[in-house]
Design an enzyme around this catalytic site. Structure first.
Site, PDB file in Angstrom:
ATOM      1  CG  LEU A  21      -1.956  -1.083   1.367  1.00 57.46           C
ATOM      2  CD1 LEU A  21      -2.708  -0.965   2.688  1.00 57.46           C
ATOM      3  CD2 LEU A  21      -2.940  -1.008   0.202  1.00 57.46           C
ATOM      4  CG  ASP A  22       0.490   4.105  -3.063  1.00 54.55           C
ATOM      5  OD1 ASP A  22       1.270   3.222  -3.461  1.00 54.55           O
ATOM      6  OD2 ASP A  22      -0.382   4.635  -3.775  1.00 54.55           O
ATOM      7  CE  LYS A  23       5.984   8.628   4.355  1.00 50.31           C
ATOM      8  NZ  LYS A  23       7.140   9.500   4.159  1.00 50.31           N
ATOM      9  CE  LYS A  79      -2.454   7.372  -3.780  1.00 54.23           C
ATOM     10  NZ  LYS A  79      -1.213   7.173  -3.047  1.00 54.23           N
TER      11      LYS A  79
END
Ligand code: URA
Length: 237
Positions: free
Chosen positions: A102-104, A193
């Site tokens: 998962l992205d930051k 995104k």
């Protein structure tokens, strides 16, 4: 399982430290001193002791973390906090790794496991494991975007995304924002995104709610984790 492997999984030291424990006659199997780490044990019935303390038998560890914002999905990093830093030292078993990334700034369900096979299976592209996310989008999501997602988006650079199910929960026209859920069956870099960017919209918040049949425990606060229940593990396997 071999006794030396078992002790290693139980985090009792490096290979040479475990060898030394055995050499120093500190390890017992069902009360008998272990002479050779290659001996096999039955993890369901045998009792292993080190320095006269029972070592609980286990094979693999499976944790569900509610990932908070601001930590990276990695096992180590020289400057940034990782998801492994959220795990208590006594639960940081050898080989414990996140399943996927998962992205930051993405929050929500992240599985961590020592089970390399399960990790691989859940990520294998041919298994098409569905991941469900909830997101706040800058922009008003309409049927146009729902259809584009449903048909499979193609980016200008030729990247293609498999069909995804986009649902609108609510629209805030004052703020020009939409609350949505989206299900995808692949895990490309920054996928959600990039899908919204292709529609001229920005993802403001993103939370993973589900991976395959496994749902995020809504009672887990961000940054907290727990072991998967036997039932949850069966679902995943
Ligand atoms: N899609 C994204 O863009 N980011 C994530 O962290 C997960 C899916």
């Amino acid at each position: 399982m071999r006794i030396d492997k078992y002790l290693s999984n139980a985090n009792l030291g490096s290979r040479s430290e475990i060898k030394k424990l055995i050499k120093d006659k500190r390890v017992r199997l069902n009360g008998q001193i272990v002479k050779n780490g290659k001996e096999n044990l039955d993890i369901n019935h045998d009792i292993v002791e080190v320095n006269q303390h029972k070592i609980e038998l286990f094979e693999n560890v499976y944790l569900m973390l509610n990932k908070p914002q601001g930590v990276i999905t990695a096992t180590t990093d020289s400057s940034q906090k990782t998801v492994l830093d959220l795990i208590q030292p006594q639960d940081r078993f050898k080989g414990l790794s996140p399943v996927g990334r998962l992205d930051k700034d993405t929050t929500g369900l992240l599985i961590l496991t020592t089970d390399g096979q399960l990790n691989h299976n859940l990520l294998a592209p041919n298994k098409h494991i569905t991941k469900i996310y909830s997101a706040t989008i800058q922009g008003i999501v309409t049927d146009k975007e729902i259809n584009r997602f449903e048909q499979g988006l193609v980016l200008k650079n030729g990247t293609t995304f498999k069909p995804a199910k986009l649902e609108v929960g609510s629209i805030d026209t004052d703020q020009n924002q939409s609350q949505i859920t989206v299900s995808i069956s692949e895990g490309k870099y920054h996928q959600i995104k990039r899908m919204f960017k292709a529609c001229g919209m920005t993802v403001l918040t993103l939370e993973r709610l589900q991976m395959g049949p496994l749902k995020l425990d809504s009672t887990l606060k961000p940054g907290k984790y727990r072991k998967l229940s036997p039932n949850e593990l069966n679902l995943l396997k």
